[in-house]
Design an enzyme around this catalytic site. Sequence first.
Site, short mmCIF file in Angstrom:
data_model
loop_
_atom_site.label_atom_id
_atom_site.label_comp_id
_atom_site.label_asym_id
_atom_site.label_seq_id
_atom_site.Cartn_x
_atom_site.Cartn_y
_atom_site.Cartn_z
N ASP A 1 0.85 -1.24 0.08
CA ASP A 1 -0.03 -0.19 -0.03
C ASP A 1 0.88 1.32 -0.10
O ASP A 1 0.62 2.13 -0.66
CB ASP A 1 -0.92 -0.02 1.38
CG ASP A 1 -2.04 -1.13 1.12
OD1 ASP A 1 -2.12 -1.49 -0.05
OD2 ASP A 1 -2.50 -1.65 2.30
N ARG B 1 -0.19 2.22 17.04
CA ARG B 1 -0.34 3.34 16.17
C ARG B 1 -0.30 4.65 16.78
O ARG B 1 0.15 5.74 16.10
CB ARG B 1 -1.95 3.12 15.84
CG ARG B 1 -1.96 1.89 14.63
CD ARG B 1 -1.09 1.83 13.80
NE ARG B 1 -1.43 0.64 12.74
CZ ARG B 1 -0.45 0.19 12.19
NH1 ARG B 1 0.73 0.41 12.54
NH2 ARG B 1 -0.70 -0.56 11.23
#
Length: 400
Positions: free
Chosen positions: A15, A95
């Site tokens: 990605d 994250r």
Amino acid sequence: MSKDKIVLAYSGGLDTSITIPWLKENYDADIIAVCVDVGQKEDWEAVEKKAIASGASKFYNPHVADVLAEEYIYPAISSNLKYQGTYLLGTALARPLIAKELVAVAHKEGATAICHGCTGKGNDQVRFETGIAAFDPEMKIVAPWRIWDIKSREDALKYAELKGVPVTSTIEKIYSEDENLMHISHEGGDIESPKNAVDYSSILNITNALENTPDEAEIVEITFEQGKATAVNGEELKPHEVLETLNAIAGKHGIGVLDWIEDRTIGMKSRGIYETPGATLLMEAHERLESLTLTKETIKLKQHLAVEFAELIYNGQWYSMASDSILAFMNHTQKTVTGDVKLKLYKGNMLPHGLKSEFALFDEDVSGFGEDDLFDHHDAEGYINVITLPTKIQKKLGLL
């Protein structure tokens, strides 16, 4: 006039690899690739070369695995966090730290936007953007998967081929994988459908499939000080070293593999396969020690708040008043969670093999069947009379 700058959360995977040429096609900006080292095993020189060759003007590689272990994973372990009672939040815990590092680079470079490669169906877009907002609420976000014409990983592979971007994913093995110090996740491809049985031995990276585990058990001893693991088998280690060591030990015995249907933040259910060997072992040991050193009421409160805390983190709310408040309570409960836990590992199992603490609330005299100075057997009669009173009244009224 100088160009704008866009900071890209770069991993070198499919990605983000195709995101660099796409950004250059659609934005008049320099692309700054930032690959945050949170414990994934990578050839960092090769990752940098690939980013620059793909069109990035700069490459940053902050090494923060030790920070992840000490400030994010360890608090999750001491809080016994499991989303929906199962998932140890391996991706969700990394994250917020990655988001923090992205903003730091963006501020250093004077970037106007931060770009991530998260899909419009995933949790990570929420986690990244909420984390970024906590440090810079004015920062612009570029999310290609929400705006470009690429609709699938198969499309992404074709785009990579068109642009000459080398990727390791193939049509045959099109899994999306995320790795950090705590875990590796696997999604996509034939994993997506719950109907499909998968060959774990062909998917797992740091954990043995059960059929490949040793035929002999292994004893491991973990030492805790105020809820934090400080030593393994008598050897003092830093938090990230504890996790690395336990990943190897637990992974060898097939511990910490989760094949699970989860409820995403966005709303749909999805299937993922997670490898979390070291943290699974660490949490098991920690919970056992708490059973010896915390009161019943404290454990009950922790269990209740852990459900809320895990959901907050899963939904990207690590940086929030609610999370800070719960964590303050969790930290307070750890003052007496000190001691040694032994576990026997065998074929995916973690069996108790001994437990001791200077703060143990277990008293052999009180808990035994003999007489002691603190408890009189006759005291139980009065307690039972009180506790059964509502039951007796309900029976008299014909309600039972």
